[in-house]
Structure formats: C-alpha cells, structure tokens
Design a protein around this motif. Structure first.
Motif, PDB file in Angstrom:
ATOM      1  N   GLN A   1      -2.923   2.237  -7.368  1.00 10.76           N
ATOM      2  CA  GLN A   1      -3.244   2.477  -5.966  1.00 10.76           C
ATOM      3  C   GLN A   1      -4.295   1.520  -5.402  1.00 10.76           C
ATOM      4  O   GLN A   1      -4.491   1.491  -4.193  1.00 10.76           O
ATOM      5  CB  GLN A   1      -3.722   3.921  -5.780  1.00 10.76           C
ATOM      6  N   TRP A   2      -4.973   0.751  -6.275  1.00 11.85           N
ATOM      7  CA  TRP A   2      -6.057  -0.068  -5.730  1.00 11.85           C
ATOM      8  C   TRP A   2      -6.149  -1.489  -6.281  1.00 11.85           C
ATOM      9  O   TRP A   2      -6.689  -2.366  -5.608  1.00 11.85           O
ATOM     10  CB  TRP A   2      -7.409   0.628  -5.926  1.00 11.85           C
TER      11      TRP A   2
ATOM     12  N   GLY B   1       2.100  -5.443  -4.990  1.00 11.95           N
ATOM     13  CA  GLY B   1       2.351  -4.166  -5.644  1.00 11.95           C
ATOM     14  C   GLY B   1       2.197  -4.330  -7.141  1.00 11.95           C
ATOM     15  O   GLY B   1       1.988  -5.442  -7.645  1.00 11.95           O
ATOM     16  N   MET B   2       2.329  -3.245  -7.862  1.00 14.18           N
ATOM     17  CA  MET B   2       2.116  -3.296  -9.307  1.00 14.18           C
ATOM     18  C   MET B   2       3.142  -2.440 -10.022  1.00 14.18           C
ATOM     19  O   MET B   2       3.358  -1.287  -9.660  1.00 14.18           O
ATOM     20  CB  MET B   2       0.707  -2.799  -9.633  1.00 14.18           C
ATOM     21  N   GLU B   3       3.772  -3.020 -11.032  1.00  9.92           N
ATOM     22  CA  GLU B   3       4.654  -2.281 -11.932  1.00  9.92           C
ATOM     23  C   GLU B   3       4.018  -2.331 -13.311  1.00  9.92           C
ATOM     24  O   GLU B   3       3.855  -3.406 -13.885  1.00  9.92           O
ATOM     25  CB  GLU B   3       6.042  -2.915 -11.958  1.00  9.92           C
ATOM     26  N   ILE B   4       3.632  -1.177 -13.825  1.00 10.42           N
ATOM     27  CA  ILE B   4       2.954  -1.110 -15.120  1.00 10.42           C
ATOM     28  C   ILE B   4       3.981  -0.916 -16.226  1.00 10.42           C
ATOM     29  O   ILE B   4       4.786   0.013 -16.181  1.00 10.42           O
ATOM     30  CB  ILE B   4       1.913   0.020 -15.133  1.00 10.42           C
ATOM     31  N   ASP B   5       3.944  -1.808 -17.213  1.00 13.48           N
ATOM     32  CA  ASP B   5       4.798  -1.687 -18.391  1.00 13.48           C
ATOM     33  C   ASP B   5       4.092  -0.878 -19.471  1.00 13.48           C
ATOM     34  O   ASP B   5       4.686  -0.003 -20.093  1.00 13.48           O
ATOM     35  CB  ASP B   5       5.167  -3.066 -18.940  1.00 13.48           C
TER      36      ASP B   5
ATOM     37  N   THR C   1       3.122  -6.159 -14.015  1.00  8.94           N
ATOM     38  CA  THR C   1       3.720  -7.204 -13.195  1.00  8.94           C
ATOM     39  C   THR C   1       3.289  -6.989 -11.756  1.00  8.94           C
ATOM     40  O   THR C   1       3.379  -5.873 -11.240  1.00  8.94           O
ATOM     41  CB  THR C   1       5.264  -7.141 -13.295  1.00  8.94           C
ATOM     42  N   ALA C   2       2.823  -8.047 -11.136  1.00  7.44           N
ATOM     43  CA  ALA C   2       2.493  -8.011  -9.713  1.00  7.44           C
ATOM     44  C   ALA C   2       3.760  -8.354  -8.942  1.00  7.44           C
ATOM     45  O   ALA C   2       4.501  -9.275  -9.312  1.00  7.44           O
ATOM     46  CB  ALA C   2       1.384  -9.008  -9.400  1.00  7.44           C
ATOM     47  N   THR C   3       4.002  -7.591  -7.873  1.00  7.35           N
ATOM     48  CA  THR C   3       5.209  -7.805  -7.070  1.00  7.35           C
ATOM     49  C   THR C   3       4.832  -7.974  -5.597  1.00  7.35           C
ATOM     50  O   THR C   3       3.821  -7.468  -5.136  1.00  7.35           O
ATOM     51  CB  THR C   3       6.174  -6.615  -7.200  1.00  7.35           C
ATOM     52  N   ARG C   4       5.677  -8.710  -4.900  1.00  8.85           N
ATOM     53  CA  ARG C   4       5.536  -8.856  -3.443  1.00  8.85           C
ATOM     54  C   ARG C   4       6.933  -8.763  -2.858  1.00  8.85           C
ATOM     55  O   ARG C   4       7.827  -9.514  -3.238  1.00  8.85           O
ATOM     56  CB  ARG C   4       4.895 -10.192  -3.088  1.00  8.85           C
TER      57      ARG C   4
END
Length: 171
Positions: free
Chosen positions: A49-50, A57-61, A74-77
């Motif tokens: 969230q921060w 955005g963030m996708e946590i593996d 992974t950082a996403t846009r």
C-alpha cells in the motif's frame, strides 16, 4: 550529495550521500507508534500500500521478513512489469531493526546492504533511520539516478496515510 525535501503538509525527508563512503542515508519521522511503522515494513499487505512512487504498483512473489528470510517483488506500471527487486533478510529485531540486502535485477552490481532502525520518539512518534551501503560510488550514483528520491518521498507520504488509518483503527 545531500538533499532534503519538505512541504507544508509532509515531514522532511533527509536523503544524504556521504562524499567519502558509498552510502545513502535516509531519515524520516512519522506520527505513529514504532510498532505500527515496523509492522508497515514487514506485513506484505501493508507494504503493497505504500512502498515506492505513486505511479508504480507492486506484485509480491515472496515476503518473508524474519531473520534468514527473503523477499522478491515486481514493480508494475499500467499492468506492465518495469522492475524486479529482491533481497535476503539478515536480521530482524522486532520493532527495532531490519538488516537486509536490496537488489535490483536491472542493475545487478548495485546490491546494497540496508539497515533500518526504528527509533521510538516521545508522543507516540517514530524516526526511521535507514543506511544503505553499496560496493562503489558508481553503484550508488546509479541508485540515486534511478528516481529514488521521488519513490522515497511519495512512498513515505503514502505510508503517512496508511499509518494514520492504522492509528485511527486502534482507537
């Protein structure tokens, strides 16, 4: 290099690069108790969230924030992957300190050793003191040029909002 930023609504963030040693020091105070600031760093649902700039955005593996743990995200846009981060968690002292490595797959030689100290302040406030040590000045220059200052400032502003919500939930 030493920078700080401040607005009338956000606390000052100190981002300091030592001219003699390849380090970056970041200091920021939060209007929240130390246990909440710490929790926001170790709980993956809160971290998403921060952490990072607003446009990412963030996708946590993997998010295993305990001594001997690891993380990868992974950082996403706009749905596209833009960067990959990972690290090993060397030491976690509950509500006090996290020692970890921080790697950026797109800059594999710029791995840092990061120490985050959570300092309890009067009035239920917390100062976060982070120190990143990298191998050489070139790696540090890459870190600083990557937009780190924007990510730190926007991320901490989002963390302020999250902490305010968590603090309100306690009352």
């Amino acid at each position: 290099m030493s920078t700080s930023s401040s607005t009338s609504t956000a606390p000052e963030v100190l981002i300091e690069a030592d001219p003699d040693v390849p380090t970056v020091r970041i200091v920021r105070e939060f209007d929240a108790p130390r246990d909440l600031v710490f929790r926001a760093h170790v709980d993956p649902e809160l971290v998403k969230q921060w952490l990072g700039p607003d446009s990412i955005g963030m996708e946590i593996d993997v998010w295993d924030m305990r001594t001997g743990g690891e993380y990868r995200y992974t950082a996403t846009r706009d749905g596209a992957e833009v960067a990959h981060f990972y690290g090993a968690v060397h030491r976690v002292n509950e509500n006090e300190r996290i020692v970890q490595t921080f790697g950026f797959e797109e800059m594999p030689d710029a791995v840092s050793l990061d120490t985050l100290d959570f300092v309890e302040l009067p009035g239920g406030r917390t100062r976060l003191e982070a120190l990143s040590v990298v191998y050489d000045f070139e790696s540090r220059a890459g870190m600083l040029a990557s937009g780190m200052e924007v990510g730190v400032n926007e991320g901490y502003a989002a963390l302020d909002r999250l902490l305010a919500s968590l603090t309100q939930d306690r009352t």
